[in-house]
Motif scaffolding. Structure first.
Motif, PDB file in Angstrom:
ATOM      1  N   LYS A 114       3.871  -2.894   5.783  1.00  0.00           N
ATOM      2  CA  LYS A 114       4.384  -3.307   4.281  1.00  0.00           C
ATOM      3  C   LYS A 114       3.282  -4.505   3.732  1.00  0.00           C
ATOM      4  N   LYS A 115       2.691  -5.530   4.635  1.00  0.00           N
ATOM      5  CA  LYS A 115       1.946  -6.393   4.345  1.00  0.00           C
ATOM      6  C   LYS A 115       0.551  -6.126   4.265  1.00  0.00           C
ATOM      7  N   GLY A 116       0.097  -4.834   4.625  1.00  0.00           N
ATOM      8  CA  GLY A 116      -1.135  -4.426   4.342  1.00  0.00           C
ATOM      9  C   GLY A 116      -1.570  -3.180   5.252  1.00  0.00           C
ATOM     10  N   HIS A 117      -1.947  -2.042   4.817  1.00  0.00           N
ATOM     11  CA  HIS A 117      -2.475  -1.007   5.596  1.00  0.00           C
ATOM     12  C   HIS A 117      -3.645  -0.275   5.102  1.00  0.00           C
ATOM     13  N   ILE A 118      -4.350   0.611   6.047  1.00  0.00           N
ATOM     14  CA  ILE A 118      -5.536   1.425   5.444  1.00  0.00           C
ATOM     15  C   ILE A 118      -4.880   2.499   4.513  1.00  0.00           C
ATOM     16  N   LEU A 119      -5.783   2.637   3.442  1.00  0.00           N
ATOM     17  CA  LEU A 119      -5.063   3.333   2.564  1.00  0.00           C
ATOM     18  C   LEU A 119      -4.931   5.061   2.858  1.00  0.00           C
ATOM     19  N   GLY A 120      -3.882   5.450   2.485  1.00  0.00           N
ATOM     20  CA  GLY A 120      -3.644   6.950   3.288  1.00  0.00           C
ATOM     21  C   GLY A 120      -2.956   6.827   4.502  1.00  0.00           C
TER      22      GLY A 120
END
Length: 123
Positions: free
Chosen positions: A53-59
Protein backbone atom coordinates in the motif's frame (compact mmCIF):
# COMPACT_ATOMS: atom_id res chain seq x y z
CA UNK A 1 39.61 -24.55 17.28
CA UNK A 2 38.88 -27.65 15.14
CA UNK A 3 35.13 -27.27 15.75
CA UNK A 4 35.27 -23.63 14.69
CA UNK A 5 36.96 -24.52 11.40
CA UNK A 6 34.49 -27.36 10.79
CA UNK A 7 31.60 -25.01 11.57
CA UNK A 8 32.88 -22.38 9.13
CA UNK A 9 33.38 -24.98 6.39
CA UNK A 10 29.84 -26.29 6.89
CA UNK A 11 28.36 -22.77 6.79
CA UNK A 12 30.26 -21.89 3.62
CA UNK A 13 29.18 -25.20 2.05
CA UNK A 14 25.53 -24.56 2.89
CA UNK A 15 25.78 -21.04 1.44
CA UNK A 16 27.32 -22.33 -1.80
CA UNK A 17 24.66 -25.06 -2.05
CA UNK A 18 21.84 -22.53 -1.57
CA UNK A 19 23.37 -20.20 -4.17
CA UNK A 20 23.51 -22.88 -6.87
CA UNK A 21 20.08 -24.29 -5.96
CA UNK A 22 18.63 -20.79 -6.21
CA UNK A 23 20.26 -20.27 -9.63
CA UNK A 24 18.44 -23.33 -10.99
CA UNK A 25 15.07 -22.15 -9.66
CA UNK A 26 14.90 -18.47 -10.54
CA UNK A 27 16.34 -16.10 -13.12
CA UNK A 28 17.60 -12.95 -11.45
CA UNK A 29 17.00 -9.98 -13.71
CA UNK A 30 18.44 -6.48 -13.73
CA UNK A 31 15.90 -3.68 -13.67
CA UNK A 32 16.21 -3.24 -17.46
CA UNK A 33 15.68 -6.97 -18.09
CA UNK A 34 12.77 -7.01 -15.63
CA UNK A 35 11.19 -3.99 -17.33
CA UNK A 36 11.45 -5.67 -20.76
CA UNK A 37 9.29 -8.64 -19.76
CA UNK A 38 7.06 -7.88 -16.80
CA UNK A 39 4.14 -6.48 -18.81
CA UNK A 40 3.71 -9.85 -20.57
CA UNK A 41 4.04 -11.78 -17.32
CA UNK A 42 2.38 -12.18 -13.95
CA UNK A 43 3.89 -9.39 -11.86
CA UNK A 44 3.75 -10.39 -8.20
CA UNK A 45 4.77 -8.27 -5.20
CA UNK A 46 5.45 -10.76 -2.39
CA UNK A 47 5.70 -8.14 0.38
CA UNK A 48 3.08 -7.71 3.08
CA UNK A 49 -0.08 -5.68 2.29
CA UNK A 50 0.99 -2.66 4.36
CA UNK A 51 4.24 -2.45 2.37
CA UNK A 52 2.37 -2.85 -0.93
CA UNK A 53 0.00 0.00 0.00
CA UNK A 54 2.92 2.36 0.60
CA UNK A 55 4.04 1.88 -3.01
CA UNK A 56 4.47 -0.84 -5.63
CA UNK A 57 5.42 -1.35 -9.26
CA UNK A 58 2.57 -0.26 -11.51
CA UNK A 59 0.50 -3.31 -12.49
CA UNK A 60 1.70 -5.59 -9.68
CA UNK A 61 -0.57 -7.90 -7.71
CA UNK A 62 0.08 -8.39 -4.02
CA UNK A 63 0.47 -12.04 -3.02
CA UNK A 64 2.59 -12.02 0.15
CA UNK A 65 5.04 -14.90 0.52
CA UNK A 66 3.31 -15.63 3.85
CA UNK A 67 0.05 -16.36 1.95
CA UNK A 68 1.51 -17.90 -1.20
CA UNK A 69 0.69 -21.57 -0.46
CA UNK A 70 -2.98 -20.68 0.04
CA UNK A 71 -3.11 -18.48 -3.08
CA UNK A 72 -1.39 -20.66 -5.69
CA UNK A 73 -4.62 -20.83 -7.73
CA UNK A 74 -4.18 -17.11 -8.48
CA UNK A 75 -1.00 -17.79 -10.48
CA UNK A 76 -0.84 -19.59 -13.80
CA UNK A 77 1.90 -22.13 -14.52
CA UNK A 78 1.87 -21.39 -18.25
CA UNK A 79 2.86 -17.72 -17.95
CA UNK A 80 6.12 -16.26 -16.65
CA UNK A 81 6.18 -15.06 -13.05
CA UNK A 82 8.01 -11.84 -12.23
CA UNK A 83 8.53 -11.58 -8.48
CA UNK A 84 9.87 -8.84 -6.26
CA UNK A 85 10.00 -7.88 -2.60
CA UNK A 86 11.79 -5.07 -0.80
CA UNK A 87 15.35 -6.36 -1.24
CA UNK A 88 15.22 -9.84 -2.78
CA UNK A 89 15.21 -12.34 0.08
CA UNK A 90 11.45 -12.91 0.30
CA UNK A 91 11.07 -13.18 -3.46
CA UNK A 92 13.84 -15.82 -3.41
CA UNK A 93 11.84 -17.79 -0.82
CA UNK A 94 8.69 -17.38 -2.92
CA UNK A 95 10.58 -18.66 -5.97
CA UNK A 96 11.67 -21.78 -4.04
CA UNK A 97 8.09 -22.47 -2.98
CA UNK A 98 6.71 -21.92 -6.49
CA UNK A 99 9.39 -24.15 -8.00
CA UNK A 100 8.43 -26.96 -5.61
CA UNK A 101 4.81 -26.53 -6.73
CA UNK A 102 5.71 -26.99 -10.40
CA UNK A 103 6.18 -23.44 -11.67
CA UNK A 104 9.09 -23.18 -14.09
CA UNK A 105 9.41 -19.67 -15.57
CA UNK A 106 10.25 -17.71 -12.41
CA UNK A 107 12.06 -14.38 -12.53
CA UNK A 108 13.18 -12.09 -9.72
CA UNK A 109 14.04 -8.39 -9.65
CA UNK A 110 17.67 -7.96 -8.60
CA UNK A 111 17.88 -5.72 -5.54
CA UNK A 112 14.11 -5.62 -5.09
CA UNK A 113 11.71 -2.71 -4.93
CA UNK A 114 14.17 -0.48 -3.09
CA UNK A 115 16.37 -0.44 -6.24
CA UNK A 116 13.45 0.09 -8.67
CA UNK A 117 13.53 3.41 -10.55
CA UNK A 118 10.53 2.81 -12.84
CA UNK A 119 6.91 3.81 -12.44
CA UNK A 120 5.25 3.09 -9.13
CA UNK A 121 1.79 3.46 -7.70
CA UNK A 122 1.36 4.88 -4.22
CA UNK A 123 -1.61 3.93 -2.10
Amino acid sequence: MEYLVIGIVVLVGVGVFRYFRQKNVVTILTEDQFREGYRKAQLIDVREPQEFKKGHILGARNIPVTQMKQRLVEMRKDKPLYLYCQSGSRSARAAQLLHKKGYTDINQLKGGFKKWTGKIKNG
